[in-house]
Design an enzyme around this catalytic site. Structure first.
Site, PDB file in Angstrom:
ATOM      1  CB  CYS A 118      48.612  49.511  44.085  1.00 12.95           C
ATOM      2  SG  CYS A 118      47.463  50.800  45.365  1.00 12.95           S
ATOM      3  N   GLY A 166      29.795  27.846  36.768  1.00 20.03           N
ATOM      4  CA  GLY A 166      30.247  27.379  37.555  1.00 20.03           C
ATOM      5  C   GLY A 166      30.263  25.766  38.133  1.00 20.03           C
ATOM      6  CB  CYS A 177      50.617  51.792  41.938  1.00 14.59           C
ATOM      7  SG  CYS A 177      51.104  52.071  43.460  1.00 14.59           S
ATOM      8  CB  CYS A 205      49.581  55.867  43.698  1.00 13.58           C
ATOM      9  SG  CYS A 205      48.160  54.920  43.918  1.00 13.58           S
ATOM     10  CB  CYS A 211      48.141  53.355  47.677  1.00 12.91           C
ATOM     11  SG  CYS A 211      49.686  52.992  46.477  1.00 12.91           S
TER      12      CYS A 211
END
Lengths: 184, 283
Positions: free
Chosen positions: B265, B31, B271, B243, B240
């Site tokens: 997606c 970080g 997808c 899909c 979606c």
């Protein structure tokens, strides 16, 4: 201390004068011109006389680490400007002029003079002047925004698709609006 | 085939060493933003120069490389960067998340969970999570050093007071290993939970800003929130349209000039794989 090298090491702030000059030499001409002009109009005024303004050619050597030596690869035209600015003095030191320095690629007197004025404005601390809040005195602001290759790239990246972040923000705004309408 | 005029993966070996040292430091201090001597790349700043330098530093000849922008392999930025490494490193490329060893991404984490041995390289525009609260780098570095994140908590609190919610939907700030507040790059906050406990190495590169930060495998990453306003990973409330996935992040696509729209997606590989699998099952 080894000489600071802006293109080989990350810029650390606050930056020494050598680093500042390297950044100013690479800076966008329009950006420097405006900052220099602002000092002339009173935002950190440091009235300048031109002490030196010249144009010449210098050899360019390229250091090649893999080979361990430098090779001369050509020559470039440079413009150099040294300004003589208003004087300083104190109880212990008699009045003396101060200076600003500009060295830029090509035959561009305007940029060299502008750089010298901005360099002079950025020297406020070393010369015992006050920080008046003028943009030309603010080294972090000037150095972070002077490179026009960086600025151009970041500005033009807005042309890239952003539909994923936009979709997330769109969902959030819809949610906030739905709640505001339900509450009204 | 590698273009013989280039060193492997474009950068010279000294530069790659310098970047690898920065990566190791970043992995050792999760970080923390490590300054590095970012090079000028043959592409504009803001278009992934940081990510490209990281990929160049970690790629090996045997790697299989995938690039996505907004989740898609066929977006202009992704296509250009994939071609760049095909030409300068000669590495194999793929669009399959599971098959890739190095994945460079702009603003998404793939839906398919990542595995040990994979490296996810993020393109980062502004690495400093405190930048829009305090523009000065000299100040924000001090704030990180002291762990002084009061300003960030006040911002989140004020958002809730004003809007009822934290008004950040992407680049949502996270706390890494209880020490550094980090910007996860402009991924939608839907992706934030995937940052934590991830078996893959996650590297973040900001070329223009000359910073690298990183998450080692299985790092603990917590999205900032309050007990009474817990963080929520949100997405459009639809399946979606292609899909049928209900758990993936969706783009909203306008389909005519009368306001019709469909949700699909954003992860094109996810997808496509689902549709292929459904087709296979149907046969």
């Amino acid at each position: 201390m080894a000489a600071a090298r802006l293109t080989r090491e990350p810029l650390e702030l606050p930056a020494c004068r050598a680093l500042r000059l390297q950044a100013l030499a690479r800076a966008d001409e329009g950006f420097l011109l405006s900052l220099a002009y602002s000092t002339q109009r009173g935002y950190a005024r440091n009235h300048a006389f031109v002490g030196e303004l010249r144009i010449g050619k210098v050899a360019v050597e390229m250091d090649i680490p893999e080979l361990g030596f430098a090779v001369e690869i050509g020559e470039v035209t440079l413009t150099e400007c040294e300004t003589v600015n208003q004087f300083k003095g104190s109880k212990t030191a008699p009045p003396q002029f101060t200076r600003g320095y500009g060295l830029v690629f090509g035959q561009t007197e305007r940029k060299a003079i502008a750089m010298a004025l901005v360099d002079r404005a950025l020297r406020w601390q070393e010369l015992g002047e006050e920080f008046t809040g003028a943009p030309a005195q603010d080294a972090e602001f000037v150095l972070s925004h002077a490179d026009n290759v960086q600025a151009t790239g970041f500005l033009e990246h807005i042309k890239l698709p952003h539909y994923v972040d936009f979709q997330s923000e769109l969902e959030l705004v819809r949610k906030l609006r739905a709640e505001a309408e339900a509450g009204a | 085939m590698t273009d013989a005029a280039y060193n492997f993966a474009y950068l010279d070996e000294q530069t790659k060493r310098m970047i690898r040292r920065a990566i190791l430091k970043a992995l050792a201090i999760p970080g923390y933003q490590v300054p590095f001597a970012s090079r000028e790349m043959p592409m504009p700043y803001g278009w992934g120069t940081g990510g490209v330098q990281l990929s160049a530093a970690v790629l090996l000849p045997e790697d299989r490389f995938k690039v996505i922008d907004q989740g898609a392999d066929d977006t202009t930025n992704a296509v250009s960067i994939r071609k760049f490494f095909e030409r300068t490193a000669g590495v194999a490329t793929t669009t399959r998340t599971a098959d890739a060893t190095v994945i460079q991404t702009r603003h998404r984490i793939p839906e398919t969970p990542l595995a040990e041995g994979q490296i996810l390289v993020y393109q980062v525009p502004i690495p400093e999570p405190l930048r829009f609260l305090e523009p000065r780098e000299t100040e924000t570095r001090r704030m990180h050093a002291l762990g002084d994140y009061g300003l960030m908590h006040v911002k989140l609190y004020e958002d809730i007071a004003r809007h009822g919610h934290v008004a950040t939907a992407y680049a949502y700030p996270v706390m890494v290993e209880g020490r550094y507040v980090m910007d996860p790059s402009p991924i939608p906050k839907f992706d934030n939970p995937k940052l934590s406990g991830c078996p893959a190495i996650q590297l973040f590169g900001a070329g223009r800003e000359q910073r690298i930060h990183a998450l080692p495998p299985y790092a603990e990453v917590v999205s900032l929130d309050f007990e009474d306003h817990p963080f929520e990973a949100s997405k459009p409330d639809h399946p979606c349209a292609l899909c049928g996935a209900t758990e993936s992040y969706l783009d909203e696509v306008i389909t005519d000039d009368r306001g019709s729209r469909m949700f699909v997606c954003s992860d094109t590989d996810y997808c496509t794989s689902r549709r292929d699998a459904a087709l296979e099952a149907a046969q």
